[in-house]
Design an enzyme around this catalytic site. Structure first.
Site, PDB file in Angstrom:
ATOM      1  N   ASP A  93       0.857  -1.186   0.000  1.00 26.75           N
ATOM      2  CA  ASP A  93       0.000   0.000   0.000  1.00 26.75           C
ATOM      3  C   ASP A  93       0.900   1.245   0.000  1.00 26.75           C
ATOM      4  O   ASP A  93       1.808   1.357   0.830  1.00 26.75           O
ATOM      5  CB  ASP A  93      -0.850  -0.062   1.283  1.00 26.75           C
ATOM      6  N   HIS A 234      -9.142   4.673  -2.211  1.00 28.03           N
ATOM      7  CA  HIS A 234      -8.465   4.690  -0.906  1.00 28.03           C
ATOM      8  C   HIS A 234      -9.366   5.439   0.088  1.00 28.03           C
ATOM      9  O   HIS A 234     -10.401   5.977  -0.289  1.00 28.03           O
ATOM     10  CB  HIS A 234      -7.129   5.427  -1.025  1.00 28.03           C
ATOM     11  N   GLY A 235      -8.933   5.471   1.336  1.00 29.99           N
ATOM     12  CA  GLY A 235      -9.612   6.317   2.328  1.00 29.99           C
ATOM     13  C   GLY A 235     -11.100   6.037   2.464  1.00 29.99           C
ATOM     14  O   GLY A 235     -11.906   6.950   2.563  1.00 29.99           O
ATOM     15  N   SER A 237     -12.879   4.127   4.826  1.00 31.66           N
ATOM     16  CA  SER A 237     -13.490   3.697   6.083  1.00 31.66           C
ATOM     17  C   SER A 237     -14.750   4.519   6.340  1.00 31.66           C
ATOM     18  O   SER A 237     -14.821   5.696   5.972  1.00 31.66           O
ATOM     19  CB  SER A 237     -12.505   3.881   7.246  1.00 31.66           C
ATOM     20  N   ASN A 277     -10.234   0.379  -0.111  1.00 32.64           N
ATOM     21  CA  ASN A 277      -9.229   0.289   0.954  1.00 32.64           C
ATOM     22  C   ASN A 277      -9.820   0.671   2.313  1.00 32.64           C
ATOM     23  O   ASN A 277     -10.401   1.755   2.457  1.00 32.64           O
ATOM     24  CB  ASN A 277      -8.091   1.259   0.677  1.00 32.64           C
ATOM     25  N   ILE A 278      -9.601  -0.203   3.286  1.00 35.84           N
ATOM     26  CA  ILE A 278     -10.156   0.039   4.624  1.00 35.84           C
ATOM     27  C   ILE A 278      -9.109  -0.295   5.676  1.00 35.84           C
ATOM     28  O   ILE A 278      -8.642  -1.437   5.758  1.00 35.84           O
ATOM     29  CB  ILE A 278     -11.431  -0.815   4.830  1.00 35.84           C
TER      30      ILE A 278
HETATM   31  P1  13P Z   1      -8.975   4.612   5.721  1.00 31.74           P
HETATM   32  O1  13P Z   1      -8.126   5.483   6.592  1.00 31.74           O
HETATM   33  O2  13P Z   1     -10.230   5.313   5.311  1.00 31.74           O
HETATM   34  O3  13P Z   1      -9.264   3.298   6.339  1.00 31.74           O
HETATM   35  O4  13P Z   1      -8.166   4.338   4.362  1.00 31.74           O
HETATM   36  C1  13P Z   1      -7.199   3.335   4.285  1.00 31.74           C
HETATM   37  C2  13P Z   1      -6.451   3.380   3.007  1.00 31.74           C
HETATM   38  O5  13P Z   1      -6.831   4.009   2.045  1.00 31.74           O
HETATM   39  C3  13P Z   1      -5.196   2.607   2.918  1.00 31.74           C
HETATM   40  O6  13P Z   1      -4.492   2.901   1.751  1.00 31.74           O
END
Ligand code: 13P
Length: 332
Positions: A93, A234-235, A237, A277-278
């Protein structure tokens, strides 16, 4: 030199083709420790979901690359023992250099991300292409994720104050020149547990922050430019408010937490978005349970009695995501 096929892993190629045509997304869950990877595998075996195990450079520093690699090898056998062989990808990642990507490829990763999104466009193209050339020339084809556009937020070694949406007019050129296998885009998601500033949000009747909607118009433009090409978010969550409340009830302080609502992720998963992605949600679930146990059972000092229930909660969370958000359940 270890190839990922020796570890029983797969790359993302076929998984993404099936996910795009099937209208679902593969979960990409980050891990740093044993309880996290156990929960991920238990949840994905039980829901019969393919899975991408993600390692950030921060995780590599924390856990050690040899240990992480062998954990991935171990969970291939663990899934088998649990009774169902799911496809498992080991993915870097946010790789930030050619050397790091090469190192991961040579130690058994089946997929890497090279994140040149903060660089000037031409430099991003050149760096990404260099990684792709190396990854694709391996005996066992290693898949590569590139990124265009910048996500705001903080996560391990990745941090940006402001986001820049992906410009749809750049994607054909980028994908053509770099030959990446998938493309991470910026449409309003963000890393971490506080994805937006309160002034960017509204509030519901209970004072809970409601984030601005994702830019599905940009996603649609991108899909028109590169039809069927695998897109990554990504991002993503959701930052469940129950976990935030539980953490605060047991002494934590997570002011102004806000995530991406599940219904928006459900909608994205039905499009060409095939990897979501989480990381933060898993951190929140574990922290909530650990805090609760430490407060409610002050006499407890066996880490298994503290981390075991946290692992169970994590498994529940991931099962929910596979079944009700990403649509990956039953696709392995
Ligand atoms: P979160 O912080 O939203 O879980 O995103 C994780 C992520 O994108 C890892 O690359």
């Amino acid at each position: 030199m270890t190839s990922y096929t020796e570890l029983g892993l797969v790359n993302t190629k076929k998984l993404f083709e099936k996910a795009v045509s099937g209208g679902y997304a593969i979960p990409a869950y980050n891990f740093n420790n044993m309880e996290q990877i156990q929960a991920i595998i238990q949840a994905c075996v039980e829901t019969k979901s393919p899975v991408i195990l993600q390692v950030s450079s921060g995780a590599r520093k924390y856990a050690n690359q040899h240990i992480l690699k062998n954990m991935a090898k171990g969970v291939v056998e663990y899934a088998h023992e649990l009774g169902y062989d799911i496809p498992i990808v080991l993915h870097l990642d946010h790789g930030d250099s050619f050397e790091l990507c090469k190192d991961c490829i040579e130690t058994g990763f089946s997929s890497v991300m090279i994140d040149g999104s903060h660089l000037p466009y031409d430099e991003n193209v050149a760096l990404t292409r260099k990684v792709v050339d190396f990854a694709h020339s391996q005996k066992d084809y290693v898949t590569v994720e590139g990124e265009l556009g910048v996500l705001a937020g903080v996560e391990d070694d990745v941090s940006a104050e402001h986001s820049h949406y992906t410009q749809p007019e750049e994607v054909i050129d980028f994908v053509g020149k770099t030959k990446v296998d998938s493309l991470a885009i910026s449409i309003g998601t963000s890393h971490g547990r506080a994805k937006f500033k309160p002034e960017q949000c509204t509030r519901d009747a209970n004072g809970i922050l409601i984030p601005p909607p994702l830019r599905f118009d940009i996603l649609e433009e991108i899909e028109k430019k590169i039809p069927g090409f695998p897109i990554v978010l990504h991002g993503s969550s959701s930052v469940p408010i129950e976990y935030v409340h539980m953490i605060e009830k047991y002494g934590g302080k997570l002011t102004d937490s806000v995530g991406i609502p599940e219904e928006q992720l459900r909608k994205a998963a039905k499009s060409a978005v095939c990897k979501i992605n989480i990381d933060s949600d898993g951190r929140l679930a574990m922290t909530a349970i650990v805090r609760k146990i430490l407060v409610e059972k002050p006499e407890e000092f066996d880490p298994r009695k503290i981390l075991g229930p946290a692992r169970d909660e994590l498994k529940k969370l991931y099962m929910h995501k596979n079944q009700n958000v990403l649509g990956s359940a039953g696709r392995a």
